[in-house]
Design a protein around this motif. Structure first.
Motif, PDB file in Angstrom:
ATOM      1  N   ASP A   1       8.130  15.228   4.503  1.00 39.18           N
ATOM      2  CA  ASP A   1       7.132  14.229   4.099  1.00 39.18           C
ATOM      3  C   ASP A   1       5.806  14.936   3.888  1.00 39.18           C
ATOM      4  N   MET A   2       5.363  14.947   2.637  1.00 41.50           N
ATOM      5  CA  MET A   2       4.141  15.674   2.289  1.00 41.50           C
ATOM      6  C   MET A   2       2.965  14.705   2.197  1.00 41.50           C
ATOM      7  N   PHE A   3       1.903  15.031   2.889  1.00 42.72           N
ATOM      8  CA  PHE A   3       0.659  14.287   2.736  1.00 42.72           C
ATOM      9  C   PHE A   3       0.184  14.411   1.277  1.00 42.72           C
ATOM     10  N   PRO A   4      -0.320  13.380   0.659  1.00 41.52           N
ATOM     11  CA  PRO A   4      -0.538  12.031   1.168  1.00 41.52           C
ATOM     12  C   PRO A   4       0.550  11.032   0.793  1.00 41.52           C
ATOM     13  N   GLY A   5       1.663  11.479   0.113  1.00 39.81           N
ATOM     14  CA  GLY A   5       2.671  10.468  -0.222  1.00 39.81           C
ATOM     15  C   GLY A   5       3.828  10.996  -1.037  1.00 39.81           C
TER      16      GLY A   5
ATOM     17  N   ASP B   1       4.867   5.790   5.245  1.00 33.12           N
ATOM     18  CA  ASP B   1       5.217   5.527   6.654  1.00 33.12           C
ATOM     19  C   ASP B   1       6.729   5.317   6.786  1.00 33.12           C
ATOM     20  N   THR B   2       7.288   4.535   5.871  1.00 32.59           N
ATOM     21  CA  THR B   2       8.727   4.261   5.946  1.00 32.59           C
ATOM     22  C   THR B   2       9.536   5.543   5.797  1.00 32.59           C
ATOM     23  N   ASN B   3       9.065   6.433   4.940  1.00 34.53           N
ATOM     24  CA  ASN B   3       9.758   7.720   4.823  1.00 34.53           C
ATOM     25  C   ASN B   3       9.528   8.604   6.045  1.00 34.53           C
ATOM     26  N   SER B   4       8.471   8.322   6.792  1.00 33.55           N
ATOM     27  CA  SER B   4       8.118   9.195   7.913  1.00 33.55           C
ATOM     28  C   SER B   4       8.710   8.749   9.240  1.00 33.55           C
ATOM     29  N   GLU B   5       9.092   7.495   9.335  1.00 32.88           N
ATOM     30  CA  GLU B   5       9.653   7.039  10.618  1.00 32.88           C
ATOM     31  C   GLU B   5      11.095   6.592  10.406  1.00 32.88           C
TER      32      GLU B   5
ATOM     33  N   ILE C   1       7.671  10.168  -5.475  1.00 26.81           N
ATOM     34  CA  ILE C   1       6.274  10.457  -5.799  1.00 26.81           C
ATOM     35  C   ILE C   1       5.543   9.125  -5.919  1.00 26.81           C
ATOM     36  N   VAL C   2       4.491   8.960  -5.131  1.00 26.95           N
ATOM     37  CA  VAL C   2       3.737   7.706  -5.211  1.00 26.95           C
ATOM     38  C   VAL C   2       2.541   7.881  -6.137  1.00 26.95           C
ATOM     39  N   THR C   3       2.257   6.829  -6.865  1.00 23.22           N
ATOM     40  CA  THR C   3       1.011   6.720  -7.624  1.00 23.22           C
ATOM     41  C   THR C   3       0.354   5.413  -7.198  1.00 23.22           C
ATOM     42  N   PRO C   4      -0.652   5.482  -6.348  1.00 29.34           N
ATOM     43  CA  PRO C   4      -1.305   4.233  -5.915  1.00 29.34           C
ATOM     44  C   PRO C   4      -1.975   3.532  -7.096  1.00 29.34           C
ATOM     45  N   LEU C   5      -1.765   2.232  -7.202  1.00 29.51           N
ATOM     46  CA  LEU C   5      -2.334   1.459  -8.307  1.00 29.51           C
ATOM     47  C   LEU C   5      -3.393   0.484  -7.822  1.00 29.51           C
ATOM     48  N   GLY C   6      -3.500   0.317  -6.534  1.00 29.92           N
ATOM     49  CA  GLY C   6      -4.471  -0.593  -5.934  1.00 29.92           C
ATOM     50  C   GLY C   6      -4.213  -0.597  -4.448  1.00 29.92           C
ATOM     51  N   PRO C   7      -5.065  -1.260  -3.682  1.00 33.92           N
ATOM     52  CA  PRO C   7      -4.813  -1.278  -2.236  1.00 33.92           C
ATOM     53  C   PRO C   7      -3.485  -1.942  -1.905  1.00 33.92           C
ATOM     54  N   ASP C   8      -3.048  -2.843  -2.760  1.00 30.87           N
ATOM     55  CA  ASP C   8      -1.805  -3.560  -2.478  1.00 30.87           C
ATOM     56  C   ASP C   8      -0.778  -3.358  -3.598  1.00 30.87           C
ATOM     57  N   LYS C   9      -0.829  -2.213  -4.258  1.00 29.67           N
ATOM     58  CA  LYS C   9       0.112  -1.977  -5.351  1.00 29.67           C
ATOM     59  C   LYS C   9       0.369  -0.490  -5.496  1.00 29.67           C
ATOM     60  N   VAL C  10       1.641  -0.123  -5.549  1.00 28.41           N
ATOM     61  CA  VAL C  10       1.983   1.287  -5.688  1.00 28.41           C
ATOM     62  C   VAL C  10       3.154   1.434  -6.648  1.00 28.41           C
ATOM     63  N   MET C  11       3.123   2.494  -7.436  1.00 30.71           N
ATOM     64  CA  MET C  11       4.300   2.882  -8.206  1.00 30.71           C
ATOM     65  C   MET C  11       4.973   4.039  -7.465  1.00 30.71           C
ATOM     66  N   ILE C  12       6.264   3.896  -7.280  1.00 29.61           N
ATOM     67  CA  ILE C  12       7.035   4.974  -6.663  1.00 29.61           C
ATOM     68  C   ILE C  12       8.036   5.456  -7.705  1.00 29.61           C
ATOM     69  N   GLU C  13       8.009   6.742  -8.001  1.00 30.32           N
ATOM     70  CA  GLU C  13       8.998   7.324  -8.897  1.00 30.32           C
ATOM     71  C   GLU C  13      10.064   8.020  -8.061  1.00 30.32           C
ATOM     72  N   PHE C  14      11.312   7.706  -8.368  1.00 24.60           N
ATOM     73  CA  PHE C  14      12.432   8.267  -7.619  1.00 24.60           C
ATOM     74  C   PHE C  14      13.202   9.226  -8.520  1.00 24.60           C
TER      75      PHE C  14
ATOM     76  N   ASN D   1       0.837  -1.192   0.000  1.00 22.82           N
ATOM     77  CA  ASN D   1       0.000   0.000   0.000  1.00 22.82           C
ATOM     78  C   ASN D   1       0.874   1.246   0.000  1.00 22.82           C
ATOM     79  N   TYR D   2       0.430   2.285  -0.694  1.00 26.02           N
ATOM     80  CA  TYR D   2       1.237   3.506  -0.806  1.00 26.02           C
ATOM     81  C   TYR D   2       1.535   4.139   0.552  1.00 26.02           C
TER      82      TYR D   2
END
Lengths: 421, 165
Positions: free
Chosen positions: A284-288, A213-217, A302-315, A207-208
């Motif tokens: 860390d900017m809401f929402p991701g 969360d990982t970037n926030s803690e 930059i996150v692009t949520p693709l589903g509840p259990d799938k995310v694309m993260i662009e670095f 999930n995105y």
């Protein structure tokens, strides 16, 4: 306590109700779809950096909440954003990730955004300037002036990032949305033009929010050998997580000892403007969205949520536009040594969130995810995540620790502690 | 091409293929043994997204040796990588002492502790596609790498890797 039975495992933890999360918010399809509608279609999203479209007629494409977006730079040097959708029959107008409209396309003329399907053409302001056989087909019933592109609010700000929102009437301006959180880095990011030198993407079955969360803690620094040897000292443990309105969090700085990792070097010689040597800030900017400045190199996720259990993260990795080739190469090495796809830290972070994604797939039972560390808002305190989920709950009208309930202000940990005493 | 009775191109191919076998087997020191002291390694890719020729990782032989030495201290996806390599061209210098070679590769990730080992372990997934662009020096019939550019086609790299490719 020994290993627990199911009732014990699923019992409410002995923490305040803002100190834990119900894992269904990471796995539920309906919640995911609501997030797209209630959050991602409303917020400002940093879709790319202006250096990716540095010349007039350059463009980039992307998407927000399933909606295809095109960002282009006009001959007036202004960056504008539109839905990348032809108003005729809904064709995706531009299929490439980037390019220039200076050259004509098989269906269209130079300096035009052309839909290849039926050759409708648009200028850099989104005006429709050509409809093939317009009069023959539409007579006087419809004309090109009525079929412009869907324009989107777009601003270039905070180090030259291009921000877009799908909402024509956002609740707050971009400045009000992000300005206070960016204050710590504003002088460094706005002193001179920046340039992107790194791009890659990861599509991870998780999930995105778990990535955010990982970037926030930073408690997870125990996972990173690099961060332990270069960081764990009194100054590190004194770093503060500072909460800002709209769900943003800034992780305060300290001086990193990069040379403590064998083969690595100080970054002092190439510090960003106005940044003391080897300092490390994270926003860390809401929402991701994440902006992470380690001395000589800026990273943006930059996150692009693709589903509840799938995310694309662009670095992305960025340096100063005026870098000499030697300076740029050093910045790239600094960036990639830990943050590149073959660097020391990013691989570990992604293994971590992929593992979380495995245990929180749709259909898995509800789990309690603990956000209850209290350390005076210093680096291993989990106040950043608690602040984030307060914001998330308000936007979603859902209680993060009980998605069946509508949002109400969560009791704070301090209140719970006081009650216990 | 034979120079002074030595099949230089054959030696170059042999070194490239041995490197693939050593890397597959995670015999990093054996791989480095095929690399000259002045060896330089780089993983590169062109990004049309940002219109930039990127370097994802680079290092000297010593720097690669250090990264490899520190691997046990890092958490790593242990899914083995298997390379399929084909040497396309070998251009031997007129003096027969060096050569440039271009090889195609695909790298499969053989899932071990991926997302869910109960489900995924034992499956092979395409991980990377690209070319090795190598410069080698040849002496005593042996070819050693002095430069390797790993030119990737991928910008989607998912979890990435800690290992040389």
């Amino acid at each position: 306590m020994p290993a627990r039975n199911h009732a014990q495992w699923t019992a409410k933890p002995p923490l305040a109700n803002d100190e834990w999360i119900d894992s269904r918010i990471y796995s539920d399809q309906e919640i995911f779809e609501q997030e797209n509608e209630r959050i991602f279609k409303k917020v400002w999203v940093p879709v790319c950096h202006e250096s990716e479209l540095s010349k007039p007629y350059d463009f980039r494409t992307m998407s927000i909440a399933n909606e295809p977006i095109i960002v282009c730079r006009g001959p007036d040097n202004q960056v504008r954003a539109f839905l990348n959708v032809c108003p005729h029959r809904g064709m995706l107008i531009e299929r490439r990730p980037s390019g220039s409209f200076l050259e004509g396309q098989p269906s269209g003329n130079p300096k035009r955004i052309t839909c290849m399907f039926h050759a409708w053409q648009f200028d850099m302001k989104g005006n429709c300037v050509y409809v093939a056989r317009e009069k023959e087909g539409y007579q006087d019933r419809l004309c090109k002036e009525e079929v412009g592109l869907r324009r989107l609010r777009c601003e270039v700000k905070f180090g030259g990032f291009v921000w877009v929102t799908l909402d024509d009437n956002p609740a707050v301006s971009l400045e009000d949305w992000a300005g206070k959180a960016f204050t710590c880095l504003q002088k460094s990011l706005d002193a001179e033009p920046l340039e992107v030198f790194h791009y890659h993407k990861a599509i991870i079955n998780t999930n995105y929010k778990l990535w955010h969360d990982t970037n926030s803690e930073f408690y997870h620094d125990f996972m990173h050998y690099h961060n332990r040897v270069t960081g764990f000292n009194d100054a590190y443990f004194a770093r503060k997580n500072e909460a800002f309105e709209h769900g943003h969090v800034v992780v305060g700085t300290f001086e990193v000892n990069y040379q403590n990792y064998e083969g690595f070097e100080s970054r002092a010689a190439l510090s960003f403007p106005h940044l003391p040597p080897n300092q490390w800030y994270m926003i860390d900017m809401f929402p991701g969205y994440n902006f992470n400045l380690r001395g000589s190199a800026l990273r943006c996720d930059i996150v692009t949520p693709l589903g509840p259990d799938k995310v694309m993260i662009e670095f992305r990795g960025l340096g100063l536009k005026r870098d000499t080739p030697e300076e740029r190469q050093t910045r790239i090495n600094h960036h990639n040594s830990i943050w590149g796809p073959f660097g020391r830290n990013l691989h570990e972070d992604l293994i971590g969130v992929a593992g979380q994604g495995t245990t929180m797939r749709p259909g898995t039972e509800s789990r309690r995810i603990l956000h209850g560390r209290q350390e005076n808002q210093t680096i291993h305190d989990e106040n950043g995540m608690r602040h984030y989920y307060d914001e998330w709950g308000r936007w979603m009208n859902i209680m993060p620790n009980n998605p069946d309930q509508t949002w109400s202000e969560r009791s704070t940990a301090s209140a719970a502690v006081a009650a216990a005493e | 091409m034979a120079t002074n009775g030595v099949d230089v191109a054959g030696a170059v191919r042999d070194t490239i293929y041995r490197a693939a076998i050593h890397l597959d087997a995670q015999k990093w020191d054996d791989w480095l043994e095929l690399c000259d002291e002045k060896f330089h390694y780089a993983i590169k890719a062109f990004s049309p997204e940002i219109n930039y020729d990127m370097i994802y990782l680079q290092g000297t032989r010593k720097e690669m040796q250090t990264l490899i030495k520190l691997l046990p201290k890092h958490n790593t996806d242990h899914s083995p990588l298997t390379r399929h390599t084909t040497v396309y061209t070998v251009d031997v210098a007129p003096d027969g002492k060096s050569a440039k070679a271009v090889s195609s590769f695909v790298i499969y990730q053989n899932m071990l502790d991926g997302t869910n080992s109960h489900i995924d372990a034992g499956e092979s997934r395409l991980f990377l596609v690209g070319k090795y662009i190598d410069t080698l020096e040849v002496s005593d019939g042996k070819a050693r790498f002095v430069d390797r550019e790993v030119r990737l086609e991928n910008r989607r790299l998912d979890k990435g890797s800690h290992w040389p490719l």
